[in-house]
Design an enzyme around this catalytic site. Structure first.
Site, PDB file in Angstrom:
ATOM      1  N   ASP A  47      44.820  44.797  43.211  1.00 38.89           N
ATOM      2  CA  ASP A  47      45.501  46.033  43.608  1.00 38.89           C
ATOM      3  C   ASP A  47      44.744  46.724  44.748  1.00 38.89           C
ATOM      4  OD1 ASP A  47      43.392  46.944  42.085  1.00 38.89           O
ATOM      5  OD2 ASP A  47      44.600  48.215  40.771  1.00 38.89           O
TER       6      ASP A  47
ATOM      7  N   LYS B 107      45.319  40.457  35.365  1.00 39.61           N
ATOM      8  CA  LYS B 107      43.997  41.070  35.186  1.00 39.61           C
ATOM      9  C   LYS B 107      44.186  42.528  34.802  1.00 39.61           C
ATOM     10  CE  LYS B 107      41.006  42.055  38.738  1.00 39.61           C
ATOM     11  NZ  LYS B 107      40.889  43.522  38.632  1.00 39.61           N
TER      12      LYS B 107
ATOM     13  N   GLU C 279      41.984  46.232  33.800  1.00 41.55           N
ATOM     14  CA  GLU C 279      40.691  46.912  33.813  1.00 41.55           C
ATOM     15  C   GLU C 279      40.430  47.587  32.476  1.00 41.55           C
ATOM     16  OE1 GLU C 279      40.183  49.626  37.127  1.00 41.55           O
ATOM     17  OE2 GLU C 279      40.721  48.086  38.597  1.00 41.55           O
TER      18      GLU C 279
ATOM     19  N   GLU D 217      32.185  44.464  37.685  1.00 39.62           N
ATOM     20  CA  GLU D 217      32.033  45.085  39.012  1.00 39.62           C
ATOM     21  C   GLU D 217      30.994  46.209  38.983  1.00 39.62           C
ATOM     22  OE1 GLU D 217      35.714  46.274  40.878  1.00 39.62           O
ATOM     23  OE2 GLU D 217      34.658  47.209  42.559  1.00 39.62           O
TER      24      GLU D 217
END
Ligand code: KIV
Length: 263
Positions: free
Chosen positions: A44, A112, A114, A181
């Protein structure tokens, strides 16, 4: 890569070699990345480098599906991951409805999402219903406004413990692979060692099971800002500007087109 990766070959690679993931948002770049990358992520982040927005939060399902279709067309032999945008997986029903759209309308291999332990129920619901899921823990770009900025994680012992709980919860819920991340390197290494599934880092040091970079960052095309963890493998912005300047000069001077470009 000559042979398309599968969930099992990605998982097997954890013990054998570092995995290569890169983002792509269109067929052209995806086709160029196919031979070198194990996985292509339609992140994104396209909302920033493609659509010009300040963050990823306004990306929506239609956008992600449009770009994922293009990437799948350009890289038919690649394992493709479609990022679920902000607000599309806040409850099990919406998550399944939106992830099902990805599988029905594109040839992506997984989605995916988060989040750590607080999203484990969503990951489980998707995997129970036949949707392969790649997790994403640590610094979560979709939380940028909620947290008041991009915050590196794993700086305290509590954060390190929390990340280990996150990765274990997401693995237990069925994620086959997890992106980590913006995490202190030694903590990210411990996170990768705590699970059997591959943990792919971005800004998480060299002790994890592979790396992912946003293509427009690593090709030097995105100039708004460059995070510390990005290595620019070429100065794309300068190359593009110089090429277009030469074209403009040659059009103005009537040097282009020449005989060889003319019917
Ligand atoms: O959207 C994206 O490109 C991502 C990467 C930063 C991993 O999620």
């Amino acid at each position: 890569m000559t042979k398309k990766m599968t969930i099992s070959s990605i998982q097997k690679a954890k013990r054998e070699r570092a995995l290569v993931m890169i983002t792509a948002y269109d067929a052209l770049f995806a086709s160029l990345f196919e031979e070198s990358a194990d996985m292509i992520l339609v992140g994104d982040s396209l909302n920033m480098s493609f659509a010009g927005k300040a963050d990823t939060l306004s990306a929506n399902m239609d956008q992600m599906i449009y770009h994922t279709k293009a990437v799948c067309m350009g890289a038919k032999n690649s394992f493709v991951i479609c990022d679920m945008p902000f607000g599309t997986y806040t409850n099990k029903k919406d998550a399944l409805k939106n992830a099902t759209r990805v599988f029905q309308e594109t040839s992506a291999d997984c989605v995916k999402i988060e989040g750590g332990k607080s999203r484990a129920d969503i990951v489980k619901h998707l995997t129970d219903n036949g949707i392969a899921v790649c997790g994403h823990i640590g610094l979560l770009p979709q939380s940028v406004r909620g947290e008041g900025g991009y915050k590196v994680k794993g700086k305290t012992e509590d954060e390190a413990k929390s990340l280990i709980k996150d990765v274990k919860a997401i693995e237990k819920a069925g994620a086959f692979c997890i992106v980590i991340e913006g995490v202190k390197a030694e903590v990210a290494t411990a996170v990768a060692e705590a699970v059997e599934v591959p943990v792919i880092g971005i800004g998480a040091g060299n002790g994890v099971d592979g790396q992912v970079l946003v293509f427009s960052d690593m090709l030097g095309l995105f100039e708004e800002f460059t995070p510390k963890f990005v290595k620019k493998y070429m100065d794309g912005a300068t190359l593009v500007r110089e090429a277009v300047k030469s074209y403009a000069q040659e059009v103005e001077s009537r040097e282009f087109p020449q005989e060889i470009h003319t019917y």
